[in-house]
Design a protein around this motif. Structure first.
Motif, short mmCIF file in Angstrom:
data_model
loop_
_atom_site.label_atom_id
_atom_site.label_comp_id
_atom_site.label_asym_id
_atom_site.label_seq_id
_atom_site.Cartn_x
_atom_site.Cartn_y
_atom_site.Cartn_z
N GLU A 1 0.86 -1.19 0.00
CA GLU A 1 0.00 0.00 0.00
C GLU A 1 0.89 1.23 0.00
N GLY A 2 0.69 2.10 -0.98
CA GLY A 2 1.45 3.34 -1.01
C GLY A 2 1.97 3.66 -2.40
N ASP A 3 3.02 4.46 -2.42
CA ASP A 3 3.61 4.96 -3.67
C ASP A 3 4.53 3.91 -4.27
N ALA A 4 4.16 3.40 -5.42
CA ALA A 4 4.93 2.34 -6.08
C ALA A 4 6.35 2.80 -6.38
N LEU A 5 6.53 4.06 -6.73
CA LEU A 5 7.88 4.53 -7.05
C LEU A 5 8.78 4.52 -5.82
N ASP A 6 8.25 4.80 -4.65
CA ASP A 6 9.05 4.70 -3.43
C ASP A 6 9.47 3.25 -3.19
N LEU A 7 8.56 2.33 -3.44
CA LEU A 7 8.90 0.91 -3.29
C LEU A 7 9.99 0.51 -4.27
N VAL A 8 9.86 0.92 -5.51
CA VAL A 8 10.85 0.57 -6.53
C VAL A 8 12.21 1.14 -6.17
N ARG A 9 12.24 2.35 -5.65
CA ARG A 9 13.51 2.96 -5.23
C ARG A 9 14.18 2.14 -4.13
N ALA A 10 13.38 1.49 -3.30
CA ALA A 10 13.93 0.71 -2.18
C ALA A 10 14.34 -0.71 -2.59
N MET A 11 14.04 -1.09 -3.81
CA MET A 11 14.35 -2.45 -4.28
C MET A 11 15.73 -2.49 -4.92
N PRO A 12 16.40 -3.65 -4.84
CA PRO A 12 17.72 -3.76 -5.47
C PRO A 12 17.61 -3.80 -7.00
N ARG B 1 2.15 14.13 -13.22
CA ARG B 1 1.79 13.05 -12.32
C ARG B 1 1.81 11.67 -12.98
N ARG B 2 1.95 11.63 -14.26
CA ARG B 2 1.90 10.35 -14.97
C ARG B 2 3.06 9.45 -14.56
N ILE B 3 2.75 8.19 -14.39
CA ILE B 3 3.80 7.24 -13.98
C ILE B 3 4.68 6.85 -15.17
N ILE B 4 4.11 6.86 -16.37
CA ILE B 4 4.90 6.52 -17.54
C ILE B 4 5.48 7.81 -18.12
N GLN B 5 6.71 8.08 -17.69
CA GLN B 5 7.49 9.20 -18.19
C GLN B 5 8.95 8.80 -18.08
N PRO B 6 9.83 9.43 -18.82
CA PRO B 6 11.21 8.94 -18.94
C PRO B 6 11.92 8.63 -17.62
N ALA B 7 11.85 9.50 -16.64
CA ALA B 7 12.58 9.25 -15.38
C ALA B 7 12.05 8.02 -14.66
N HIS B 8 10.73 7.85 -14.65
CA HIS B 8 10.14 6.70 -13.96
C HIS B 8 10.41 5.40 -14.71
N VAL B 9 10.37 5.45 -16.04
CA VAL B 9 10.66 4.27 -16.84
C VAL B 9 12.12 3.86 -16.64
N ALA B 10 13.02 4.82 -16.56
CA ALA B 10 14.43 4.52 -16.31
C ALA B 10 14.61 3.84 -14.96
N LEU B 11 13.89 4.31 -13.95
CA LEU B 11 13.94 3.69 -12.63
C LEU B 11 13.44 2.25 -12.69
N LEU B 12 12.29 2.05 -13.32
CA LEU B 12 11.75 0.68 -13.45
C LEU B 12 12.70 -0.20 -14.23
N ARG B 13 13.26 0.31 -15.30
CA ARG B 13 14.20 -0.47 -16.13
C ARG B 13 15.41 -0.90 -15.31
N SER B 14 15.88 -0.04 -14.42
CA SER B 14 17.06 -0.39 -13.60
C SER B 14 16.77 -1.54 -12.64
N ARG B 15 15.51 -1.76 -12.32
CA ARG B 15 15.15 -2.83 -11.40
C ARG B 15 14.82 -4.14 -12.12
N LEU B 16 14.71 -4.07 -13.45
CA LEU B 16 14.42 -5.29 -14.22
C LEU B 16 15.69 -6.11 -14.42
N ALA B 17 15.56 -7.41 -14.30
CA ALA B 17 16.68 -8.30 -14.58
C ALA B 17 16.95 -8.28 -16.08
N PRO B 18 18.20 -8.40 -16.47
CA PRO B 18 18.50 -8.42 -17.93
C PRO B 18 17.82 -9.60 -18.61
#
Length: 163
Positions: free
Chosen positions: A112-123, A146-163
């Motif tokens: 429950e909460g801000d998904a981007l904060d969770l992603v920032r806390a993940m390895p 406020r949109r979640i799909i924007q370059p900075a957020h996508v870059a953050l998500l991409r950094s958490r994805l396994a190759p």
């Protein structure tokens, strides 16, 4: 002090929603939250997915799980994966917890909460997939920030994805 001296306000990509819950949902939230729930604002350090689930497995992050029907169906069909659903709508969280119990799903956790904060806390490299449903509910130009799909957020998500 001028306006430029004030810290910048943090822009959220969601609007917290509350709603009425059924007795079944209220009961599920009360009983199951301690075992399956994660309050993102309460994180005081890194989020370790293996510790959260008690074992290592491929991890799917679902942002905006709504009432949880899709999450429960995917988790039931693929029990070898972990599903971490992030939602801000309390009745949706409660409904997903009820579905987890009814279907005997041990591979689902609800945050429950801000998904981007969770992603920032993940390895980095810990996610095998990211599902984002209804990502841009902000149609007005002034709300595009406020949109979640924007370059900075996508870059953050991409950094958490396994190759």
């Amino acid at each position: 002090m001028t306006l430029t001296d004030l810290p910048a306000a943090r822009i959220r990509t969601f609007h917290p929603r509350r709603g009425r819950m059924s007795d079944r949902q209220r009961d599920a939230l009360e009983r199951l939250w301690p075992a399956y729930g994660l309050r993102i604002a309460a994180l005081d350090g890194p989020c370790d997915p293996a510790a959260l689930f008690g074992r290592r497995a491929p991890l799917v992050l679902e942002i905006g799980s709504g009432m949880g029907d899709a999450t429960a169906a995917m988790a039931a069909a693929d029990r070898d994966r972990h599903y971490l659903a992030v939602e801000v709508h309390t009745p949706g969280i409660a409904n997903l917890l009820d579905l987890v119990e009814r279907h005997g799903l041990d591979n689902v956790r609800v945050a429950e909460g801000d998904a981007l904060d969770l992603v920032r806390a993940m390895p980095e490299g810990c996610l095998d997939a990211v599902h984002v449903y209804f990502p841009d509910p902000w149609p007005k130009t002034r709300h595009h920030k406020r949109r979640i799909i924007q370059p900075a957020h996508v870059a953050l998500l991409r950094s958490r994805l396994a190759p």
